[in-house]
Design a protein around this motif. Structure first.
Motif, PDB file in Angstrom:
ATOM      1  N   PHE A   1       0.832  -1.203   0.000  1.00  0.00           N
ATOM      2  CA  PHE A   1       0.000   0.000   0.000  1.00  0.00           C
ATOM      3  C   PHE A   1       0.870   1.257   0.000  1.00  0.00           C
ATOM      4  O   PHE A   1       0.637   2.200  -0.767  1.00  0.00           O
TER       5      PHE A   1
ATOM      6  N   TRP B   1      -2.424   4.720  -6.074  1.00  0.00           N
ATOM      7  CA  TRP B   1      -3.753   4.913  -5.480  1.00  0.00           C
ATOM      8  C   TRP B   1      -4.220   6.357  -5.646  1.00  0.00           C
ATOM      9  O   TRP B   1      -5.391   6.604  -5.994  1.00  0.00           O
TER      10      TRP B   1
ATOM     11  N   GLY C   1      -4.854  -4.577  -4.333  1.00  0.00           N
ATOM     12  CA  GLY C   1      -4.953  -4.950  -2.934  1.00  0.00           C
ATOM     13  C   GLY C   1      -5.357  -6.405  -2.798  1.00  0.00           C
ATOM     14  O   GLY C   1      -5.566  -7.106  -3.794  1.00  0.00           O
TER      15      GLY C   1
ATOM     16  N   TYR D   1      -7.198  -0.437   4.421  1.00  0.00           N
ATOM     17  CA  TYR D   1      -5.999   0.324   4.799  1.00  0.00           C
ATOM     18  C   TYR D   1      -6.374   1.461   5.751  1.00  0.00           C
ATOM     19  O   TYR D   1      -5.706   1.689   6.765  1.00  0.00           O
TER      20      TYR D   1
END
Length: 782
Positions: A93, A100, A136, A169
């Motif tokens: 992440f 993202w 993810g 997240y």
């Protein structure tokens, strides 16, 4: 002057607005006109606005920038504990931060396909295939289980899963209370003390994202007397409702009166003893609230009488304190001189008057979605199951046909509360016409009926109106909703509803055994349940079922039998999806009412925690024993809903010894055979003399074709995708065609109902042709 601002705080279902605001908007607009009150009435769905504040470039950038170091530290901690998988996902992440941030607007565009800013369809091709897009755990799980090449048709699912991955997240490193729906639900449902929920108001997502959003929305109201109606439909909205109220009181001071209402208030806060909640709201409003506001507006009008310039002179705080002077109000609770003033008793004469007025509004009020921009609502797809998709994959206009449940006797349900027991049917003609107007305004023609259980006859009337619109140049409605599996839903009604736009139904089976259905007082049996499912499936309608396990008196044998029945229903193709609920005993249920009367001496209810705030849920001795069944039940169901392992023995799903089912392997098959026999018998039954039965024609345009027999013609028509034929005597051929065209379902609301008399239709068609057409286009009404 008095404004009314209706607020839906986060987070509720994301694909469409929760309907309470739509109903309150229509109600207050009507009330303002009726009482001649000046002021603005507005509805803000801040759940949707909050979602977009977070899931955009600026929002995601803020979250990643503020959690970078924490995420790295957490990943190292997980690694040291041997959890390499979590460490891997956290580090990925962080490393994919720019992916993202750069992709979030395009992801939103894919799920908000009608958003005018960006067309997401073109980005879908890159998002599903590129090696340089964010990924993810949820996305990877989907792709790894895909037994074919990924296609652009999967883009909506992958984008939905991307949002869920991001939410994971956010929950892990930024705000532990965050979830895509029902924010901080665990706090509102399990907390023993109000102070624990208040502590949650420090949450970063509320302060970083929701606070500036709310400040922006109330800016033009803060210096004017305003009634703030904050909807709390679910436990997960309660913390954000408190946050909203706290901010409004600080910003608006004496110009604000704040009311909490909605499902959570109705169920959990009826027995209110925690006075701290009135540091945030001024009033708790129970049930629909219409009668309460009618009384409030009468009092406000009287208090403001003689004021020429209401905007400058109307002191809302002073008026409020004068009105709420320790008197009891219809369905309002409030705090006065340190005491909680509870609502009027139901045998009070004023209560009876307001109850009657409220029901007049219930019958005529329809949802008003004119303040909503549906292009901003994401169409999420978290499952390939077609029935599961329908909940989130579409911006449904939510509405109800009737307030309350026409059965209202199920043992597990909150049957002592008005939202269940106080059954009141709306005016179907007004509802249908209003929904058509809303559909034209919003561009959304899908309706989700959120009734406790849609009444069959009212659904039939709705379908007939929709069929008439389908035959015109107007765009019809498409709809689905919750029902009861009962005998009224036979093949005739299912066919009519399908022709009238019904696409899916959801209904409770709860415990799929004879003993189980009796125990929960379901008011139906497995034969009727199977009959309804067969009728709906033959009509091409999707079906979802709610199941219960852990009912306080349920035996292990009954549980495994219920599971086996469910398996057979899936194996037979009668269900598309289902959901297992663990039974929760509630303060307002029939079980508890009967327990208080001494009916269940073996039921041992545990005392509630001291200072417990939310008081509807009760605990009883032995309830924890059923928790071990949850994972196996859900694991099996997940497979069945995707057409897998349908013949695997149900007891084998459990990692501990379970009894074998006691029901026959062909139990559901035998009920299906019985359904088919009864269905055909009904189709072959001719109308009795003096019968009030009505029929409509659902078949295509009836055609007359030449026959090799000069004394006959062939009647040709289409029905459910088939082209059908029947021989007909030549002299009566045109009379038959004429009556079928006359009794077309589209004409039912326009013609004299006597024309649809089954007895008269039979007199024209004759015995043989009448039987041939029944179930193949000639449909009997209830």
């Amino acid at each position: 002057m008095l404004n009314t601002l209706i607020i839906q705080p986060p987070l509720v279902q994301l694909n469409t607005p929760y309907p309470s605001g739509a109903y309150l908007l229509d109600f207050f607009n009507s009330l303002y006109e009726e009482k001649n009150v000046k002021g603005r009435v507005e509805w803000f769905d801040l759940s949707n606005s909050f979602f977009h504040k977070i899931f955009c470039k600026d929002g995601i950038a803020h979250i990643f920038n503020s959690t970078f170091e924490k995420a790295l530290k957490l990943s190292s901690q997980y690694e040291s504990q041997g959890d390499d998988n979590t460490a891997f996902h956290l580090r990925r992440f962080i490393s994919q931060k720019e992916f993202w941030i750069n992709w979030i607007d395009e992801i939103i565009a894919i799920v908000c396909s009608s958003n005018s800013k960006i067309s997401g369809r073109e980005f879908a091709h890159e998002f599903i295939r590129s090696a340089h897009v964010p990924r993810g755990m949820r996305i990877e799980n989907f792709l790894s289980n895909l037994n074919r090449d990924v296609s652009t048709d999967d883009a909506q699912i992958l984008s939905s899963l991307a949002l869920a991955d991001l939410a994971d997240y956010i929950t892990m490193v930024y705000d532990s209370n965050f979830a895509l729906i029902r924010y901080a639900e665990h706090l509102a449902t399990s907390t023993a003390e109000f102070s624990e929920t208040v502590e949650g108001l420090k949450a970063p997502s509320l302060n970083d994202f929701y606070k500036p959003l709310l400040l922006e929305k109330i800016a033009s109201y803060k210096n004017e007397p305003t009634l703030y109606c904050i909807s709390v439909p679910f436990p997960g909205c309660f913390e954000s409702a408190l946050f909203s109220a706290d901010l409004i009181r600080k910003e608006c001071g004496d110009n604000a009166i704040i009311v909490f209402g909605g499902g959570y208030v109705n169920t959990e806060l009826r027995e209110i003893s925690e006075k701290g909640i009135f540091d945030y709201c001024h009033i708790l409003s129970y049930d629909k609230g219409y009668g309460s506001y009618i009384r409030l507006f009468d009092e406000l009008k009287n208090a403001a009488c003689g004021i020429e310039d209401e905007k400058q002179c109307f002191n809302l705080k002073e008026v409020f304190e004068n009105i709420f002077d320790s008197r009891k109000f219809y369905n309002f609770s409030y705090l006065k001189n340190g005491s909680v003033i509870i609502p009027l008793e139901k045998d009070n004469e004023e209560y009876k008057v307001l109850y009657k007025k409220e029901h007049e509004y219930i019958r005529k009020i329809t949802p008003d979605y004119s303040h909503i921009d549906f292009t901003k609502y994401p169409r999420l797809a978290d499952d390939t199951n077609p029935m599961h998709r329908i909940w989130n994959d579409g911006a449904w206009l939510k509405a109800y046909i009737a307030h309350g449940c026409y059965w209202h006797r199920c043992a597990f349900c909150d049957t002592t509360l008005d939202y269940v027991k106080d059954y009141c049917l709306t005016d179907i003609n007004s509802l249908y016409d209003s929904l058509c107007v809303q559909a034209e305004k919003t561009g959304v023609h899908g309706i989700h009926f959120v009734d406790e259980a849609c009444p069959p006859a009212a659904l039939q009337n709705f379908a007939l109106k929709n069929i008439a619109v389908k035959s015109s140049k107007k765009i019809p409605l498409t709809y689905w909703g919750n029902i009861r599996f009962e005998k009224s839903f036979d093949r005739d009604l299912a066919d009519l509803l399908s022709a009238g736009g019904l696409t899916a139904v959801s209904a409770g089976i709860e415990i799929a055994t004879g003993n189980g259905l009796s125990a929960v007082n379901k008011g139906t049996d497995m034969e009727n349940i199977v009959n309804a499912c067969c009728a709906f499936k033959e009509a091409g309608i999707l079906i979802h079922s709610y199941m219960i396990f852990g009912f306080w008196s349920q035996s292990v044998q009954d549980l495994i039998d219920s599971m086996e029945t469910l398996r057979q229903l899936f194996e037979a193709g009668l269900l598309d999806s289902a959901f297992w609920h663990k039974f929760t005993l509630t303060l307002h249920s029939t079980v508890y009412e009967d327990y208080k009367k001494g009916k269940y001496p073996e039921l041992k209810i545990l005392p509630q925690k001291k200072n417990q705030f939310a008081k509807n849920d009760l605990h009883f001795e032995g309830e924890e024993k059923s928790e071990k069944y949850s994972a196996p039940l859900n694991a099996a169901l997940e497979l069945w809903m995707h057409g897998e392992k349908l013949s695997k023995p149900v007891e084998s799903y459990f990692p501990f010894k379970m009894p074998k089912p006691s029901i026959a392997k062909d139990y559901i098959a035998s009920l299906i055979a019985k359904y088919e026999e009864n269905r055909d018998r009904k189709f072959h039954k001719i109308p009795e003399q003096g019968s009030k039965e009505k029929c409509v024609w659902l078949g295509g345009i009836p055609l007359l074709l030449d026959s090799s027999d000069k004394n006959q013609m062939q009647l040709c028509w289409s029905y459910m995708g088939e082209l059908l034929y029947a021989d007909i005597e030549k002299p009566k051929a045109y009379e038959v065609v004429n009556i079928l065209e006359t009794i077309s379902a589209k004409n039912y609301d326009s013609f004299d109902k006597d024309k649809f008399s089954a007895e008269k239709i039979y007199s024209v068609l004759g015995k043989r042709l009448y039987k041939e057409l029944r179930g193949k286009g000639l449909c009997s009404l209830i």
